[in-house]
Design a protein around this motif. Sequence first.
Motif, PDB file in Angstrom:
ATOM      1  N   CYS A 116       4.576 -10.303 -75.439  1.00 57.57           N
ATOM      2  CA  CYS A 116       4.444  -9.565 -74.171  1.00 57.57           C
ATOM      3  C   CYS A 116       3.464 -10.302 -73.274  1.00 57.57           C
ATOM      4  N   GLU A 156      -0.486  -1.379 -73.726  1.00 57.51           N
ATOM      5  CA  GLU A 156      -0.207  -1.019 -75.109  1.00 57.51           C
ATOM      6  C   GLU A 156      -1.405  -0.204 -75.582  1.00 57.51           C
ATOM      7  N   ASP A 185       4.006   0.215 -74.021  1.00 58.30           N
ATOM      8  CA  ASP A 185       4.524  -0.258 -75.307  1.00 58.30           C
ATOM      9  C   ASP A 185       3.887   0.659 -76.360  1.00 58.30           C
ATOM     10  N   SER A 207       9.509  -1.483 -80.103  1.00 59.88           N
ATOM     11  CA  SER A 207      10.114  -2.342 -81.096  1.00 59.88           C
ATOM     12  C   SER A 207      10.510  -1.397 -82.226  1.00 59.88           C
ATOM     13  N   THR A 209      12.002  -2.248 -84.717  1.00 60.57           N
ATOM     14  CA  THR A 209      11.817  -3.071 -85.914  1.00 60.57           C
ATOM     15  C   THR A 209      10.685  -2.514 -86.786  1.00 60.57           C
ATOM     16  N   LEU A 219      16.072  -5.615 -86.798  1.00 59.51           N
ATOM     17  CA  LEU A 219      15.364  -5.675 -85.531  1.00 59.51           C
ATOM     18  C   LEU A 219      16.042  -4.721 -84.550  1.00 59.51           C
TER      19      LEU A 219
HETATM   20  C1  PLP Z   1       6.657  -6.122 -82.826  1.00 61.02           C
HETATM   21  C2  PLP Z   1       6.186  -5.731 -81.483  1.00 61.02           C
HETATM   22  C3  PLP Z   1       6.893  -6.115 -80.328  1.00 61.02           C
HETATM   23  C4  PLP Z   1       8.118  -6.986 -80.403  1.00 61.02           C
HETATM   24  O1  PLP Z   1       9.179  -6.413 -81.084  1.00 61.02           O
HETATM   25  P1  PLP Z   1      10.326  -7.249 -81.847  1.00 61.02           P
HETATM   26  O2  PLP Z   1      11.221  -6.208 -82.373  1.00 61.02           O
HETATM   27  O3  PLP Z   1       9.652  -8.087 -82.888  1.00 61.02           O
HETATM   28  O4  PLP Z   1      10.972  -8.111 -80.800  1.00 61.02           O
HETATM   29  C5  PLP Z   1       6.391  -5.712 -79.113  1.00 61.02           C
HETATM   30  N1  PLP Z   1       5.271  -4.967 -79.017  1.00 61.02           N
HETATM   31  C6  PLP Z   1       4.576  -4.576 -80.104  1.00 61.02           C
HETATM   32  C7  PLP Z   1       3.339  -3.753 -79.939  1.00 61.02           C
HETATM   33  C8  PLP Z   1       5.000  -4.946 -81.378  1.00 61.02           C
HETATM   34  O5  PLP Z   1       4.300  -4.567 -82.455  1.00 61.02           O
END
Ligand code: PLP
Length: 402
Positions: A116, A156, A185, A207, A209, A219
């Motif tokens: 980011c 964030e 975020d 994310s 993920t 992901l």
């Molecule tokens: C992991 C993460 C991302 C990116 O996500 P991906 O799925 O790896 O592309 C963005 N912001 C934060 C805070 C994250 O922990």
Amino acid sequence: MSTPDPAYRPATLLVHGGTMRSQWQETCEALFLTSGFVYDSAEQAEATFKNEIAHYQYSRFSNPTVAMLEQRLAAIEGAESCQMTATGMAAVHAGLLAGLKTGDRVVAARALFGSCHWIVSTLLPRYGIETEFVDGRDLGAWRAALSRPAQVVLLESPSNPMLEIIDLPAVAALAHEAGAQVVVDNVFATPLLQRPLEFGADIVVYSCTKHIDGQGRVLGGAVLGRRAWIDDVVFPFIRNTGPSISPFNAWVLLKGMETLALRVEAASASAARLADFLAAQAGITRVWYPTRADHPQRDLARAQMSGGGSMVSFEVAGGKAGAFAFLNALRLVVISNNLGDSKSLATHPATTTHMKIGPEERARLGISDGVIRLSVGLEDPADLEADLTQALARLPRRSAAA
Ligand SMILES: *Cc1c(COP(=O)(O)O)cnc(C)c1O
């Protein structure tokens, strides 16, 4: 089609939100692993393309499995609309780029996820978008940066890896005065512990993920916000540029959401316990956990979050050598830069996730060479305490000045 009552509580929405059943009346959400869809007639295809009828067209931008996930995530976030993407970074990229143009201005908190940070510091300026970083904890810095018009504020909270908390309502008010949309975020908090839209944010990105899958398999990313903005600005961007999620990954995430509340609650309880445990150990010089009494912004964390989350950061005495010795001595906790997993994961930010930002920026963010970030999983916390204890016991004895 069954849309659950939006008044249902989160645990219920996580299991039933967005569910659509096919003619076969399956219990489990169906996996529509198909790239395209067929039409009964040329006329039906024409009507679909004219937007006269609702009919799935192509999985780059519409798929029933993905749609179920989008509705489930929107329901749990309290957002009007959601667009899934292939990764969290695709969500951040689409969430920012879809609405920005040359000459616009972006103000971001400095403590951002590495990629980011790269988008704001390196990519956006290439397109003539002015960007500025501020210390996210400093309302005076936000006020100064937002004394000029801006289009987007990106932040964030809690941040990675130092778990800084940003005052969401105060920053949102300043951003709105400057004409900016606030993009949060919300990965570290998850939709269960913090709902930024209720504190004035305009857009939330994930994310998936991390905790939403939570079992280290796929992901995924999501952008959430007002219907007009998601459907008219973000959707065309994703439809025409293609950072689309696979229906298979969306299906895995749907199943992940069913257990999200149980996992987040258990991991957060363990993380809070381990934070207290670590703070009492010799060889640990400092612990950061949002709701702990010694966190400098604990009141803010408690006002914005309903729990401290699954992440704990701490500093091992002895700098990089101490941190490496500690990591290498762990037996149960594994070394990995991922987070939000059912397995506990530890990483050394200075040499992994935050290596590229350089020593000066790390110093500004408080990421010393002894800092370790621990993503607490679903193991029995007593076993995790035992592992941390044996790793600390095996640290080389040093002088206090080391
Ligand atoms: C992991 C993460 C991302 C990116 O996500 P991906 O799925 O790896 O592309 C963005 N912001 C934060 C805070 C994250 O922990």
